[in-house]
Write an enzyme that holds these catalytic residues in place. Sequence first.
Site, mmCIF file in Angstrom:
data_model
loop_
_atom_site.group_PDB
_atom_site.id
_atom_site.type_symbol
_atom_site.label_atom_id
_atom_site.label_comp_id
_atom_site.label_asym_id
_atom_site.label_seq_id
_atom_site.Cartn_x
_atom_site.Cartn_y
_atom_site.Cartn_z
ATOM 1 C CE LYS A 50 60.598 12.630 1.880
ATOM 2 N NZ LYS A 50 61.135 14.157 2.191
ATOM 3 C CG HIS B 101 57.752 15.966 -4.412
ATOM 4 N ND1 HIS B 101 58.408 15.804 -3.243
ATOM 5 C CD2 HIS B 101 58.511 16.660 -5.307
ATOM 6 C CE1 HIS B 101 59.771 16.431 -3.695
ATOM 7 N NE2 HIS B 101 59.719 17.206 -4.618
ATOM 8 C CE LYS C 108 67.739 19.838 2.574
ATOM 9 N NZ LYS C 108 66.879 19.996 1.407
ATOM 10 C CG HIS D 149 62.507 12.339 -3.192
ATOM 11 N ND1 HIS D 149 61.388 12.150 -2.938
ATOM 12 C CD2 HIS D 149 62.727 13.372 -2.281
ATOM 13 C CE1 HIS D 149 60.819 13.028 -2.347
ATOM 14 N NE2 HIS D 149 61.684 13.950 -1.782
ATOM 15 C CG LEU E 59 44.835 16.867 15.353
ATOM 16 C CD1 LEU E 59 46.195 16.375 15.191
ATOM 17 C CD2 LEU E 59 44.009 16.022 14.193
ATOM 18 C CD GLU F 222 67.349 20.004 -1.959
ATOM 19 O OE1 GLU F 222 66.148 21.025 -2.240
ATOM 20 O OE2 GLU F 222 67.390 19.084 -1.241
ATOM 21 N NE ARG G 134 46.489 23.440 17.106
ATOM 22 C CZ ARG G 134 47.379 23.272 18.044
ATOM 23 N NH1 ARG G 134 46.971 22.399 18.894
ATOM 24 N NH2 ARG G 134 48.649 23.294 17.577
ATOM 25 C CG ASP H 91 64.562 15.458 3.633
ATOM 26 O OD1 ASP H 91 63.532 15.340 3.676
ATOM 27 O OD2 ASP H 91 65.063 16.249 3.129
#
Length: 486
Positions: free
Chosen positions: A144, A174, A336, A236, A91, A212, A47, A231
């Site tokens: 996702k 991924h 995390k 995963h 949209l 992570e 946009r 998440d």
Amino acid sequence: MQTDSSFTFVLFGGTGDLSMRKILPALYEAHRAGMLADSGKIVGVARHEEDRAGYIEWVNGHVKPYVSKDGLDEAVWERFLARIEYVKLDLSKAEDFVLLRDAVNKLSGTRVFYLATGPSLFVPICHALASVGLNENARIVLEKPLGYDLQSSNAINDAVGEIFAEEQIYRIDHYLGKEPVQNLLALRFGNALFEPLWRREWVESIQITIAEELGVEARGDFYDNTGALRDMVQNHLLQLLSIVAMEPPHSMDSDSVRDEKLRVLRALKPIDPRDIQRVAVRGQYHAGVIRGTAVPAYATEPGVKKDSTTETFVALKVEIENWRWAGVPFFLRTGKRLADRVAEIVVNFRPVPHSALGPTALRPGANRLVIRLQPNETIRLYCLAKQPGEGMNLASVHLDLAFDQFFRENQMEAYQRLLLDVINGRLALFVRRDEQEAAWRWVEPILNDWAAANKAPKPYAAGTWGPAAASAMLAQHGTCWLEEEN
Ligand code: BG6
């Protein structure tokens, strides 16, 4: 190898974070490696930018820093930019989709619509595409998270399924595109060596960790409504688990592989709500230090509620109810702001039944396979060997398969592989609807329990390996996380 045919790759969310960091850089790498058909075109849809010139300026400013670690060839980059078209699209405006159709109709080849947008836009975009006939003979890629729970993911899948057939839908995870995950399949099904041992009689436990160092970065708002279970675990970690535990497929065609993964997901032992405390640990990071740098608590990150009860860490004990795996605990963990960035699968084999060579041979983990997905992709097999010198003293040694030493060619990034698969119509590394449903169904009791309890997750200091309860959970099974052994 070039893509089999020409293509028109339409990228919704064309100025979003994912397009900037992953999708456009992956397309560039494929272009640089000569893997894209010369006539293939990329159509950025967004946009914000007025016209193609504005979009190209954005790509130059934002995407370039993320491409080619080993130096950018300006001439190659320019040719990449020449592939890019742009359509400014709101949209809510039906007429903008007419413009998109006209632009796409001028281009040839396989049509791919990549929705790098929030899931709430998936259904409106699909409807709008169908209203101008763009759903026909096209492929749609969904990022996702696909939904928030079983019900919302079903609602999206139902609606998208009315417009696109399942064979047209590519649900991205991924992790399935990572080279070592492919290698795990090669290791298991290309060698006779491991398969006989890959079962309850010889395997004591399996750990799968995705740790992570990063926090929630600029995604506090999204993450605070999502949490680590949605998440990372629902997708995963359960996908990795299904690849580790699946039966050998009949072939590598998309449905043979996905049928076997589905069988694993369906065989996951349902979590009894009364057991959740025992088999699931949730944590949230507090302030701490990572590699010498002080980092703030999750609850003070931008976009996060001060009294947030969202988990940034999950550890689970999972069981698979089938002949191969009955009774073998699978420990899954993700978080995390942990002590290190590492993703790995650890297969702990049982010790010998009797040791004539002393107690070392009876030690847990004496035989172990460690599949390191990142960083430094390696597969390492630990064995015992005799220490040189007098007597029979055993010591741990390992056989290493370090991919970068064996294979000099450039390894492909996950997104690069997956995008080429979409363009070439290969579905094996994409999640089928029934797999996704099975995964949501399995995590749902945990989600419900945590939502109902509305209790604060267990705290852990940033830069550590998560709450102590995650270690205690393994200790109950006489084992520990890999890094706790060293
Ligand atoms: C994404 C999650 O799917 O995977 C992120 O949404 C996470 O929160 C990322 O950081 C991790 O991927 P990788 O490939 O960097 O391990």
